[in-house]
Design a protein around this motif. Sequence first.
Motif, PDB file in Angstrom:
ATOM      1  N   ALA A   1      -3.218  -3.045  -1.713  1.00  0.00           N
ATOM      2  CA  ALA A   1      -2.776  -4.282  -0.540  1.00  0.00           C
ATOM      3  C   ALA A   1      -2.661  -3.612   0.666  1.00  0.00           C
ATOM      4  N   ALA A   2      -1.575  -2.296   0.697  1.00  0.00           N
ATOM      5  CA  ALA A   2      -0.396  -1.838   1.382  1.00  0.00           C
ATOM      6  C   ALA A   2      -1.925  -1.060   3.280  1.00  0.00           C
ATOM      7  N   VAL A   3      -3.110   0.048   1.884  1.00  0.00           N
ATOM      8  CA  VAL A   3      -4.614  -0.148   2.577  1.00  0.00           C
ATOM      9  C   VAL A   3      -4.499  -0.744   3.123  1.00  0.00           C
ATOM     10  N   GLU A   4      -5.556  -2.131   2.613  1.00  0.00           N
ATOM     11  CA  GLU A   4      -5.959  -3.151   3.058  1.00  0.00           C
ATOM     12  C   GLU A   4      -4.921  -3.539   4.245  1.00  0.00           C
ATOM     13  N   GLU A   5      -3.601  -3.833   4.673  1.00  0.00           N
ATOM     14  CA  GLU A   5      -3.176  -3.952   5.296  1.00  0.00           C
ATOM     15  C   GLU A   5      -2.687  -3.928   6.607  1.00  0.00           C
ATOM     16  N   PHE A   6      -2.966  -2.295   6.202  1.00  0.00           N
ATOM     17  CA  PHE A   6      -2.856  -1.206   7.612  1.00  0.00           C
ATOM     18  C   PHE A   6      -3.931  -1.020   8.214  1.00  0.00           C
ATOM     19  N   GLY A   7      -5.315  -1.620   7.518  1.00  0.00           N
ATOM     20  CA  GLY A   7      -6.503  -1.156   7.749  1.00  0.00           C
ATOM     21  C   GLY A   7      -7.029  -2.602   8.985  1.00  0.00           C
ATOM     22  N   GLU A   8      -6.827  -3.705   8.612  1.00  0.00           N
ATOM     23  CA  GLU A   8      -7.003  -4.647   9.221  1.00  0.00           C
ATOM     24  C   GLU A   8      -5.692  -4.719  10.105  1.00  0.00           C
ATOM     25  N   ARG A   9      -4.415  -5.074   9.884  1.00  0.00           N
ATOM     26  CA  ARG A   9      -3.651  -4.991  11.445  1.00  0.00           C
ATOM     27  C   ARG A   9      -2.795  -4.094  11.782  1.00  0.00           C
ATOM     28  N   GLY A  10      -3.654  -2.883  11.596  1.00  0.00           N
ATOM     29  CA  GLY A  10      -2.601  -1.714  11.969  1.00  0.00           C
ATOM     30  C   GLY A  10      -1.398  -0.809  11.956  1.00  0.00           C
ATOM     31  N   TYR A  11      -1.094   0.259  12.229  1.00  0.00           N
ATOM     32  CA  TYR A  11       0.560  -0.345  11.903  1.00  0.00           C
ATOM     33  C   TYR A  11       1.374  -0.792  12.558  1.00  0.00           C
ATOM     34  N   GLU A  12       1.359  -0.985  13.735  1.00  0.00           N
ATOM     35  CA  GLU A  12       2.291  -1.939  14.195  1.00  0.00           C
ATOM     36  C   GLU A  12       2.022  -3.372  13.653  1.00  0.00           C
ATOM     37  N   GLY A  13       0.859  -3.560  13.557  1.00  0.00           N
ATOM     38  CA  GLY A  13       1.075  -5.224  12.606  1.00  0.00           C
ATOM     39  C   GLY A  13       1.519  -5.166  11.775  1.00  0.00           C
ATOM     40  N   ALA A  14       0.987  -4.327  11.021  1.00  0.00           N
ATOM     41  CA  ALA A  14       1.489  -4.910   9.390  1.00  0.00           C
ATOM     42  C   ALA A  14       2.801  -4.657   9.039  1.00  0.00           C
ATOM     43  N   THR A  15       3.218  -5.114   8.419  1.00  0.00           N
ATOM     44  CA  THR A  15       4.695  -5.251   8.220  1.00  0.00           C
ATOM     45  C   THR A  15       4.849  -5.299   5.781  1.00  0.00           C
ATOM     46  N   ILE A  16       6.149  -5.233   5.914  1.00  0.00           N
ATOM     47  CA  ILE A  16       6.161  -4.713   3.996  1.00  0.00           C
ATOM     48  C   ILE A  16       6.339  -6.446   3.883  1.00  0.00           C
ATOM     49  N   ARG A  17       6.362  -6.928   4.431  1.00  0.00           N
ATOM     50  CA  ARG A  17       6.783  -8.230   3.834  1.00  0.00           C
ATOM     51  C   ARG A  17       5.007  -9.145   3.580  1.00  0.00           C
ATOM     52  N   SER A  18       3.990  -8.942   5.235  1.00  0.00           N
ATOM     53  CA  SER A  18       2.789  -8.944   4.613  1.00  0.00           C
ATOM     54  C   SER A  18       1.961  -8.522   3.716  1.00  0.00           C
ATOM     55  N   ILE A  19       2.308  -7.497   3.301  1.00  0.00           N
ATOM     56  CA  ILE A  19       2.371  -6.495   2.806  1.00  0.00           C
ATOM     57  C   ILE A  19       2.323  -7.334   0.790  1.00  0.00           C
ATOM     58  N   ALA A  20       3.520  -7.455   0.566  1.00  0.00           N
ATOM     59  CA  ALA A  20       3.823  -7.714  -0.739  1.00  0.00           C
ATOM     60  C   ALA A  20       3.261  -9.123  -0.755  1.00  0.00           C
ATOM     61  N   GLU A  21       3.063  -9.937   0.539  1.00  0.00           N
ATOM     62  CA  GLU A  21       1.954 -11.270  -0.123  1.00  0.00           C
ATOM     63  C   GLU A  21       1.555 -11.163  -0.136  1.00  0.00           C
TER      64      GLU A  21
ATOM     65  N   ALA B   1       2.953   6.906   4.895  1.00  0.00           N
ATOM     66  CA  ALA B   1       2.882   7.550   4.786  1.00  0.00           C
ATOM     67  C   ALA B   1       2.123   8.291   3.120  1.00  0.00           C
ATOM     68  N   GLU B   2       2.470   7.634   2.118  1.00  0.00           N
ATOM     69  CA  GLU B   2       1.702   7.650   0.422  1.00  0.00           C
ATOM     70  C   GLU B   2       0.491   6.888   0.577  1.00  0.00           C
ATOM     71  N   ALA B   3       0.563   5.890   1.589  1.00  0.00           N
ATOM     72  CA  ALA B   3      -1.337   5.495   1.194  1.00  0.00           C
ATOM     73  C   ALA B   3      -1.901   6.628   2.054  1.00  0.00           C
ATOM     74  N   ALA B   4      -1.599   7.274   3.003  1.00  0.00           N
ATOM     75  CA  ALA B   4      -2.777   7.600   4.404  1.00  0.00           C
ATOM     76  C   ALA B   4      -2.303   9.119   3.244  1.00  0.00           C
ATOM     77  N   GLY B   5      -1.943   9.658   2.135  1.00  0.00           N
ATOM     78  CA  GLY B   5      -2.356  11.024   1.589  1.00  0.00           C
ATOM     79  C   GLY B   5      -1.478  12.379   2.885  1.00  0.00           C
ATOM     80  N   MET B   6      -0.234  11.350   3.144  1.00  0.00           N
ATOM     81  CA  MET B   6       0.037  12.553   4.216  1.00  0.00           C
ATOM     82  C   MET B   6       0.642  13.323   3.599  1.00  0.00           C
ATOM     83  N   PRO B   7       0.012  14.707   3.863  1.00  0.00           N
ATOM     84  CA  PRO B   7       0.819  15.595   3.389  1.00  0.00           C
ATOM     85  C   PRO B   7       2.377  17.036   3.644  1.00  0.00           C
ATOM     86  N   LEU B   8       2.916  16.172   4.988  1.00  0.00           N
ATOM     87  CA  LEU B   8       3.687  16.005   4.760  1.00  0.00           C
ATOM     88  C   LEU B   8       4.452  14.771   5.934  1.00  0.00           C
ATOM     89  N   ARG B   9       5.780  15.005   6.051  1.00  0.00           N
ATOM     90  CA  ARG B   9       6.760  13.659   6.928  1.00  0.00           C
ATOM     91  C   ARG B   9       6.987  14.801   8.403  1.00  0.00           C
TER      92      ARG B   9
END
Lengths: 175, 175
Positions: free
Chosen positions: A3-23, A44-52
Motif C-alpha cells: 500500500a505504501a509503494v502504491e501511495e508514494f507512487g501515485e501521490r508522491g512523497y509529499e502527497g502520501a500520508t500515513i493515514r492514506s496508506i493505512a486506509e 526508506a523501507e519501501a524504497a529499499g534505501m540502504p542508509l538514512r
Amino acid sequence: MAAAVEEFGERGYEGATIRSIAERAGVDSALVHHYFGTKADLFAEAAGMPLRPDVAVPAILAGPRDEVGARVVRFVLESFERDEVRRRGVMLLRAAVGGKLGAPVLVGFLSRELLSRIAAHLDVADGELRASLAASQIGGLLMTRYVLRLGVLADAPIDELVARIGPTVQRYLFE
Amino acid sequence: MAAAVEEFGERGYEGATIRSIAERAGVDSALVHHYFGTKADLFAEAAGMPLRPDVAVPAILAGPRDEVGARVVRFVLESFERDEVRRRGVMLLRAAVGGKLGAPVLVGFLSRELLSRIAAHLDVADGELRASLAASQIGGLLMTRYVLRLGVLADAPIDELVARIGPTVQRYLFE
C-alpha cells in the motif's frame, strides 16, 4: 508495504500520508505508525534505501561545525564501502536517474526530509541552495565512484577523498 | 555508423579502432576518417553526444588559468540551457547511469579523451584524480539540476551557480 509503494507512487512523497496508506491497506493508521515508524521510515523501507541520510546528516550537523563537510563525506564513503549498502545504493541511484523508479518520489523525500532539515539548521536565506549544492557533489561522487566507476576516483582511498571533497561540502554549507 | 555502434559496444572505446570499424563496414579506413573525423568524433556522433567536453574543456584550460573552474561551469550550464543539448544530454546521462547504454563505453571515452587530456595539461602526479574530482562535481550538477530537477538547484540562475561551483572546480584542478 504494498500500500505504501502504491501511495508514494501515485501521490508522491509529499502527497502520501500515513493515514492514506493505512486506509489503502484497510488498517488503522496507529498500526502503521507502530510497525513502520514515521512516513520517512516507511518510505526508506519501501524504497529499499540502504542508509538514512535524513537521520545521519542532521546528526552530523548537530556536532562541531568544523569539518562538518569532511564528516559528511566520510559517512557516505564508509557506508558505501559496505557491500550490502553499495549494492542497494547503486541499484537505487541507477533506478532514480535511469527513470525506472519514480525519481520525483525520491527527490520529494530528499527535499522534504534531508535538504529542508539542513536548510533549517543553517538558518540562512540561501540554506536550501547550499544544501542542494552539497547534495550535487555527494551525488556526483557516488555516481562517478560507485556507479560509473570512473578510473582513479573509483580506487582512491577514503582519506584522500575526504581531504579533497570535505572542504567543498564545508564551503557550500557554511562559507 | 551502425558498424561504429557495434564495434564500440563489443570492444569498448579503447579497444575499437577506426580500422576495425571500417573493416566491419567493408570500407577503407581513410573513407571513415574522411567522413567522420577522429575516433572521438565518430564516438560522439554514434553516442548522440550533444556537446564535446573533450574539445571544449582543453580549449578552456589553454586560456588564462584564473577562473578556469568558473569558465568550465559556465560552458556546461550555458550549453545545457539550449533545449536540444539538454534533451539529448539528459537522455545520455539517464542511459549511462541507468545502465541501458554501455556506461563502460562512455566512461572509456571520457577517461581517454577528457580526463587524460586534462591530466596531461595539469602535468602533476595527481592530475587524473584532480580531473576526476572536477568531473564528479560537474556530473553531479548535471544530474541534480537537469535529470532529477532538485528543488532550488534546478531553478538557480547560471551566474549564481558559476559563482558557487566555479571555485570548487578551480580548487580540484589547481590548488
